[in-house]
Design a protein around this motif. Structure first.
Motif, short mmCIF file in Angstrom:
data_model
loop_
_atom_site.label_atom_id
_atom_site.label_comp_id
_atom_site.label_asym_id
_atom_site.label_seq_id
_atom_site.Cartn_x
_atom_site.Cartn_y
_atom_site.Cartn_z
N ALA A 1 -19.35 8.90 28.49
CA ALA A 1 -20.55 9.42 27.85
C ALA A 1 -20.70 8.79 26.47
N ALA A 2 -21.87 8.25 26.23
CA ALA A 2 -22.16 7.63 24.94
C ALA A 2 -22.98 8.58 24.08
N SER A 3 -22.85 8.42 22.75
CA SER A 3 -23.51 9.33 21.82
C SER A 3 -24.96 9.00 21.58
N ARG A 4 -25.39 7.85 22.06
CA ARG A 4 -26.80 7.49 21.93
C ARG A 4 -27.20 6.65 23.12
N SER A 5 -28.43 6.29 23.17
CA SER A 5 -28.94 5.54 24.31
C SER A 5 -28.21 4.21 24.47
N ILE A 6 -27.87 3.92 25.72
CA ILE A 6 -27.24 2.64 26.05
C ILE A 6 -28.16 1.79 26.91
N ARG A 7 -29.41 2.20 26.97
CA ARG A 7 -30.37 1.56 27.87
C ARG A 7 -30.48 0.06 27.64
N LEU A 8 -30.32 -0.36 26.39
CA LEU A 8 -30.52 -1.76 26.05
C LEU A 8 -29.20 -2.55 25.97
N ALA B 1 -30.49 7.83 31.74
CA ALA B 1 -31.05 9.11 31.31
C ALA B 1 -29.97 10.01 30.73
N LYS B 2 -28.74 9.82 31.18
CA LYS B 2 -27.62 10.63 30.69
C LYS B 2 -26.72 9.86 29.73
N ASN B 3 -27.09 8.65 29.40
CA ASN B 3 -26.27 7.81 28.50
C ASN B 3 -24.83 7.73 29.02
N THR B 4 -24.69 7.56 30.31
CA THR B 4 -23.38 7.63 30.95
C THR B 4 -23.17 6.45 31.88
N VAL B 5 -21.93 5.98 31.88
CA VAL B 5 -21.51 4.90 32.77
C VAL B 5 -20.36 5.45 33.62
N TYR B 6 -20.32 5.03 34.86
CA TYR B 6 -19.30 5.51 35.80
C TYR B 6 -18.48 4.35 36.34
N GLN C 1 -23.30 3.22 14.91
CA GLN C 1 -22.10 3.10 15.74
C GLN C 1 -22.18 4.09 16.89
N VAL C 2 -21.67 3.66 18.02
CA VAL C 2 -21.71 4.49 19.22
C VAL C 2 -20.36 5.16 19.42
N GLN C 3 -20.40 6.44 19.72
CA GLN C 3 -19.18 7.16 20.08
C GLN C 3 -19.10 7.21 21.60
N LEU C 4 -17.92 6.91 22.13
CA LEU C 4 -17.72 6.86 23.57
C LEU C 4 -16.62 7.83 23.96
N VAL C 5 -16.88 8.61 25.00
CA VAL C 5 -15.89 9.57 25.48
C VAL C 5 -15.68 9.36 26.98
#
Length: 113
Positions: free
Chosen positions: A23-30, A73-78, A1-5
């Motif tokens: 910010a995600a707790s793990r890679s979101i690349r896929l 690279a930062k597991n982050t979406v804006y 499960q992914v944690q999202l902040v």
């Protein structure tokens, strides 16, 4: 499960801008990723989505004003929000593009007229 902040919300005047981060707790690349919002008394709606290769799509209500981007690279979406309107007032959340993960706490955006 992914944690999202989610972060970056606040009070802004109409016509102003705000940049939200997720910010995600793990890679979101896929994963395709989306920004969603829920206004008081309304259902949660997706306002923007970005695919794994960077293609984007927007709800008509925000098209031309909001821009979604990602930094794998930062597991982050804006979400860059410009020309904000009072009707953009809502709690903003990020999630996968399909909204399949547990929801975070969101970040409140309030646009004053």
């Amino acid at each position: 499960q992914v944690q999202l902040v989610e972060s970056g919300g606040g009070l802004v005047q109409a016509g102003g801008s705000r940049r939200l981060s997720c910010a995600a707790s793990r890679s979101i690349r896929l994963n395709s990723m989306g920004w969603y919002r829920q206004a008081p008394g309304k259902q949660r709606e997706r306002v923007a989505v970005i695919t794994t290769i960077g293609a984007t799509n927007y709800a008509d209500s925000v098209k031309g004003r909001f821009t979604i981007s990602r930094d794998n690279a930062k597991n982050t979406v804006y979400l860059q929000m410009n020309s904000l309107k009072p009707e953009d007032t809502a709690v903003y959340y990020c999630n996968s593009g399909l909204g399949q993960w547990s929801w975070g706490q969101g970040t409140q955006v309030t646009v004053s007229s």
